[in-house]
Design an enzyme around this catalytic site. Structure first.
Site, PDB file in Angstrom:
ATOM      1  NE  ARG A 146      -4.773 -14.236   3.336  1.00  0.00           N
ATOM      2  CZ  ARG A 146      -4.421 -13.879   4.566  1.00  0.00           C
ATOM      3  NH1 ARG A 146      -3.156 -13.752   4.898  1.00  0.00           N
ATOM      4  NH2 ARG A 146      -5.336 -13.641   5.476  1.00  0.00           N
ATOM      5  CD  GLU A 187      -9.395  -8.138   3.935  1.00  0.00           C
ATOM      6  OE1 GLU A 187      -9.321  -7.950   2.696  1.00  0.00           O
ATOM      7  OE2 GLU A 187      -8.705  -8.980   4.538  1.00  0.00           O
ATOM      8  NE  ARG A 243      -5.570 -15.329  -1.456  1.00  0.00           N
ATOM      9  CZ  ARG A 243      -6.113 -14.492  -0.578  1.00  0.00           C
ATOM     10  NH1 ARG A 243      -5.908 -13.190  -0.679  1.00  0.00           N
ATOM     11  NH2 ARG A 243      -6.848 -14.940   0.416  1.00  0.00           N
TER      12      ARG A 243
END
Length: 148
Positions: free
Chosen positions: A53, A61, A96
């Site tokens: 990330r 998004e 992540r």
């Protein structure tokens, strides 16, 4: 002199690096490395390729304007290439690893995304003056997400 050496050593211990090939682009701010993660903080990702990330940034998004642009930008910069990840060994709630992606030429992908208007400075998780200034410049230039 001794104080600055001590501070330098602490910084080296805090930040870590790893290198691997990028085998997947999940979206503009998440990539996948060819590297199996066995860290329990990776949660459901344990035993699978390591997802990164991107720190300090937030890209649009899926379904939002510029989502595809940001994903394409990230893909063009690092897909199927070797990158270096600078991180402090922190994982997000999805397992992540959070870090900065450094490309082969030394360019910081996270910063390039903000500079190109493909991401915002994610102030909820970052207080970096560098990223804040890059976002201000992108807004003034009206590039990417700031073009409307």
């Amino acid at each position: 002199m001794l104080f600055s050496l001590s501070l330098f050593i602490k910084a080296l211990l805090f930040f870590q690096t790893l290198s691997s090939d990028v085998v997947g682009i999940m979206d503009g701010d998440t990539i996948e490395l060819r590297m199996v993660s066995n860290d329990p903080r990776a949660r459901a990702r344990t035993g699978k390729n390591l997802r990164i990330r991107l720190a300090h940034v937030d890209c649009p998004e899926r379904g939002m304007p510029f989502y595809q642009n940001a994903k394409r930008f990230t893909s063009e910069k690092c897909y199927r290439k070797t990158v270096k990840i600078i991180h402090s060994n922190q994982f997000d709630r999805y397992g992540r690893l959070v870090g900065e992606v450094i490309l082969l030429d030394g360019t910081n992908l996270n910063q390039e995304l903000v500079k190109a208007g493909m991401a915002i400075h994610y102030k909820k998780y970052s207080s970096s003056g560098v990223y804040s200034n890059l976002e201000i410049k992108a807004r003034l230039k009206k590039v990417g997400i700031w073009s409307d």
